[in-house]
Design an enzyme around this catalytic site. Sequence first.
Site, PDB file in Angstrom:
ATOM      1  N   ASN A 119       0.855  -1.194   0.000  1.00  0.00           N
ATOM      2  CA  ASN A 119       0.000   0.000   0.000  1.00  0.00           C
ATOM      3  C   ASN A 119       0.886   1.237   0.000  1.00  0.00           C
ATOM      4  OD1 ASN A 119      -2.442   1.551   0.284  1.00  0.00           O
ATOM      5  ND2 ASN A 119      -1.934   1.839   2.443  1.00  0.00           N
ATOM      6  N   HIS A 121       0.817   5.197   1.335  1.00  0.00           N
ATOM      7  CA  HIS A 121       0.085   6.054   2.265  1.00  0.00           C
ATOM      8  C   HIS A 121       0.739   7.436   2.279  1.00  0.00           C
ATOM      9  CE1 HIS A 121      -2.364   7.186   5.675  1.00  0.00           C
ATOM     10  NE2 HIS A 121      -1.287   7.668   6.257  1.00  0.00           N
ATOM     11  N   SER A 148       4.752   6.911   2.217  1.00  0.00           N
ATOM     12  CA  SER A 148       5.396   5.658   2.621  1.00  0.00           C
ATOM     13  C   SER A 148       4.764   4.500   1.854  1.00  0.00           C
ATOM     14  CB  SER A 148       5.167   5.382   4.116  1.00  0.00           C
ATOM     15  OG  SER A 148       5.571   6.473   4.921  1.00  0.00           O
ATOM     16  N   ASP A 157      -2.657   0.949   7.982  1.00  0.00           N
ATOM     17  CA  ASP A 157      -1.425   1.712   7.728  1.00  0.00           C
ATOM     18  C   ASP A 157      -0.314   1.330   8.709  1.00  0.00           C
ATOM     19  OD1 ASP A 157      -2.839   3.107   5.744  1.00  0.00           O
ATOM     20  OD2 ASP A 157      -3.532   4.605   7.184  1.00  0.00           O
TER      21      ASP A 157
HETATM   22  C1  GRF Z   1      -2.519   8.759  -2.915  1.00  0.00           C
HETATM   23  O1  GRF Z   1      -2.135   9.988  -2.412  1.00  0.00           O
HETATM   24  C2  GRF Z   1      -2.182   7.651  -1.940  1.00  0.00           C
HETATM   25  O2  GRF Z   1      -1.131   7.956  -1.094  1.00  0.00           O
HETATM   26  C3  GRF Z   1      -3.443   7.503  -1.139  1.00  0.00           C
HETATM   27  O3  GRF Z   1      -4.490   7.794  -2.031  1.00  0.00           O
HETATM   28  C4  GRF Z   1      -4.016   8.641  -3.064  1.00  0.00           C
HETATM   29  C5  GRF Z   1      -4.418   8.015  -4.362  1.00  0.00           C
HETATM   30  O4  GRF Z   1      -4.214   8.860  -5.454  1.00  0.00           O
HETATM   31  N1  GRF Z   1      -3.497   6.198  -0.558  1.00  0.00           N
HETATM   32  P1  GRF Z   1      -4.386   8.317  -6.930  1.00  0.00           P
HETATM   33  O5  GRF Z   1      -5.770   7.717  -7.037  1.00  0.00           O
HETATM   34  O6  GRF Z   1      -3.313   7.306  -7.183  1.00  0.00           O
HETATM   35  O7  GRF Z   1      -4.246   9.530  -7.803  1.00  0.00           O
END
Ligand code: GRF
Length: 236
Positions: A119, A121, A148, A157
Amino acid sequence: MTEAPGQITAETPPRLVVLISGRGSNLGALIEACEQGQIPARIVGVVSNRPDAGGLGFAEQHGIPSQVLNHRDYPTREAFDADLATAIEGYAPDWVILAGFMRILTPGFVDRFTGRMLNIHPSLLPKYRGLDTHARALADGETEHGASVHFVTPELDGGPVIMQARVPIVSDDTADTLAARVQRAEHRLYPEVVRRVCSGEIQWSGRILQADGTPLGAPLQLDEDTHNASPPQPAG
Ligand code: GRF
C-alpha cells in the site's frame, strides 16, 4: 533454490493486480514504469470499488483488463472482501498493489495476500495514519511530510514500511498544494518499490523485513537509497 514470490524470471514476468478507488495517478505511474521497462512486470488487472474511478480510464487506454466491484452492493465488509479476493485471484497475481484503494480490509482478506500486498500512504509513517494527513501535518506545524510504501497487515497503515519519500512543507502551503507535492513524489516512489519487490531485493517473511538480505532497521529513503536517484542539482 526457492524463489521469492513474484521474483522475475526470463519467462514469467511477475503479474501485478492494482486496486484503486479514485483518480488513479499512481496506477498511471505504475503503468508507465512497466511499459518503459523500469519495472519488469506486467499489470494484468485493475479492480475498483467505485464505478466512477478515473483510473479505470487509464486501464482501458492501455488495454489492461479491469472490473468494478461496488462495495455498496454488498451487505457486509466480509461479503465484499470475499468477492474481491476471488476477483483478484482470477488474475493469478504475484503482487497486489493498493493504489489509493479507500477501503478498510478485513483480517481474513489481508491474510490471504500477506507478504505480497503493498500500500502507499501519504505520510511519513508511523506519523499520521488514516485520513486527512496533509491537513494534520500542516496543523501540527511540521516542516516536512511525504509518503510511505508498506506491506499490508491487518492493522490500518501499520505494516512494515519499505521506503519513504520526503517533501518539504513551505510557508504558504495548503492541504491541496502539499498533497500535490506529495503525489509527485509518490509517482517516483511507488514504481521504485514495486521494482525492488519484484526483483526479490526486498523480502518480508512476515517477521523480518530485508533489503538485499540485510534486515532493514529503518525505512529506505527515496533518492538516498535508490540506484537511479535523481542527479545532484548544481550548487548555487
Ligand atoms: C494517494 O495519495 C495515496 O497515497 C493515497 O491515495 C491517493 C491516491 O491517489 N493512498 P491516486 O488515485 O493514485 O491519484
